[in-house]
Scaffold this active site. Structure first.
Site, PDB file in Angstrom:
ATOM      1  N   ASN A  76      -6.396  13.354  35.583  1.00 32.77           N
ATOM      2  CA  ASN A  76      -7.981  12.822  35.522  1.00 32.77           C
ATOM      3  C   ASN A  76      -8.211  11.565  34.460  1.00 32.77           C
ATOM      4  O   ASN A  76      -9.203  11.110  34.743  1.00 32.77           O
ATOM      5  CB  ASN A  76      -8.714  14.012  35.105  1.00 32.77           C
ATOM      6  CG  ASN A  76     -10.123  13.839  34.558  1.00 32.77           C
ATOM      7  OD1 ASN A  76     -10.970  13.363  35.479  1.00 32.77           O
ATOM      8  ND2 ASN A  76     -10.450  13.841  33.383  1.00 32.77           N
ATOM      9  N   SER A 126     -11.651   7.124  42.363  1.00 35.44           N
ATOM     10  CA  SER A 126     -12.920   6.979  42.411  1.00 35.44           C
ATOM     11  C   SER A 126     -13.397   6.332  43.685  1.00 35.44           C
ATOM     12  O   SER A 126     -12.524   5.597  44.177  1.00 35.44           O
ATOM     13  CB  SER A 126     -13.428   6.084  41.002  1.00 35.44           C
ATOM     14  OG  SER A 126     -14.777   5.542  41.235  1.00 35.44           O
ATOM     15  N   TYR A 140     -11.271  -1.682  36.816  1.00 37.13           N
ATOM     16  CA  TYR A 140     -11.240  -0.272  36.944  1.00 37.13           C
ATOM     17  C   TYR A 140     -11.062  -0.026  38.467  1.00 37.13           C
ATOM     18  O   TYR A 140     -10.426   0.951  39.019  1.00 37.13           O
ATOM     19  CB  TYR A 140     -12.476   0.272  36.699  1.00 37.13           C
ATOM     20  CG  TYR A 140     -12.835   1.572  36.840  1.00 37.13           C
ATOM     21  CD1 TYR A 140     -12.254   2.697  35.867  1.00 37.13           C
ATOM     22  CD2 TYR A 140     -13.864   1.966  37.735  1.00 37.13           C
ATOM     23  CE1 TYR A 140     -12.580   4.059  36.226  1.00 37.13           C
ATOM     24  CE2 TYR A 140     -14.120   3.361  37.952  1.00 37.13           C
ATOM     25  CZ  TYR A 140     -13.465   4.386  37.445  1.00 37.13           C
ATOM     26  OH  TYR A 140     -13.722   5.647  37.589  1.00 37.13           O
ATOM     27  N   LYS A 144      -8.244   2.120  40.380  1.00 35.96           N
ATOM     28  CA  LYS A 144      -8.273   3.088  41.189  1.00 35.96           C
ATOM     29  C   LYS A 144      -7.780   3.007  42.551  1.00 35.96           C
ATOM     30  O   LYS A 144      -7.668   4.071  43.330  1.00 35.96           O
ATOM     31  CB  LYS A 144      -9.889   3.704  41.223  1.00 35.96           C
ATOM     32  CG  LYS A 144     -10.314   4.055  39.753  1.00 35.96           C
ATOM     33  CD  LYS A 144      -9.768   5.323  39.198  1.00 35.96           C
ATOM     34  CE  LYS A 144     -10.207   5.878  38.056  1.00 35.96           C
ATOM     35  NZ  LYS A 144      -9.628   7.113  37.513  1.00 35.96           N
TER      36      LYS A 144
END
Length: 249
Positions: A76, A126, A140, A144
């Site tokens: 996570n 995500s 980011y 992901k």
């Protein structure tokens, strides 16, 4: 083991797994919050920076010492800190890649080695990693997307090692971090943001991935007030045609 389990989605997942009877080890670099969360949930805690290989190794050693082995890993840990690429210095955005992708790959690799009796891994990616749209933090989104592809690539481990690797892709989720981000936005930016999903809903999706033994290499997309969608691994068209009965061609 739940990485990034001190708060937010990780805390919700750790809480749900503890309630289901699992012995949970929370791994997080926020020692104060992580220890407090572990005490509240009846879990264990180890302080680690999962962008560092030595810390990932220490985390796996703690799993062996505290849990007696590892059956479940929930990857996570993640996030992004401003400034972002391309304005950010290279060492800053490289650290974001390390946190969101390299750390997941390291944790997964060492977990596979530790799961000598089989197990399950769920990666938290995500919706930023899906599609072709613009994202305010390219590093980011790229990381992901890498986690999503990693999940699909490891799908065959179910048959070869008894380890199921799956992925949950949430859109905006209600966490302390997302609340801080929203508070820093302009009124116009906040109005354009999608409604936030309760973190507990993501914990439900993770639990489903862990308990449904038919799922491997799958990606579950979770959006606010929309049915969960499970995406199949990519299927090449030629392979699909080869799989059809002759009478259907």
């Amino acid at each position: 083991m739940v990485t990034g389990g001190a708060a937010g989605i990780g805390r919700a997942v750790a809480s749900r797994l503890s309630a289901e009877g699992a012995v949970v080890l929370i791994a997080d670099r926020d020692a104060a919050t992580g220890q407090d969360t572990a005490e509240q949930l009846g879990a264990r805690f180890v302080a680690v920076d999962l962008s560092m290989l030595d810390d990932v190794r220490a985390m796996m050693a703690a799993a062996q010492r505290v849990l007696g082995g590892l059956d479940v890993l929930v990857n996570n840990v993640g996030g992004v800190v401003r400034p972002v690429y391309p304005a950010a210095p290279a060492d800053h955005w490289l650290r974001m890649l390390d946190l969101n992708l390299r750390g997941v790959m390291l944790s997964t690799q060492l977990a596979i080695e530790a799961m000598d009796r089989g197990g399950a891994i769920v990666n938290i990616a995500s919706t930023a990693g899906l599609g072709y749209g613009v994202h305010r933090a390219p590093e980011y989104a790229i990381a992901k997307a890498g986690v999503i592809r990693l999940t699909a690539c490891l799908g065959p481990l179910r048959d070869s090692a008894g380890i199921r690797v799956n992925c949950v892709c949430p859109s905006l989720t209600d966490t302390p971090s997302s609340r801080r981000d929203l508070a820093a936005m302009t009124a116009t930016q906040r109005a354009a943001a999608p409604p936030a999903i309760p973190a507990e809903e993501i914990a439900d999706a993770v639990t489903l991935m862990l308990t449904d033994e038919s799922l491997a290499g799958r990606v579950m997309v979770c959006r606010h007030e929309q049915p969960r969608r499970t995406l199949l691994p990519v299927c090449e068209w030629a392979d699909y045609l080869d799989s059809l009965p002759t009478e259907r061609l």
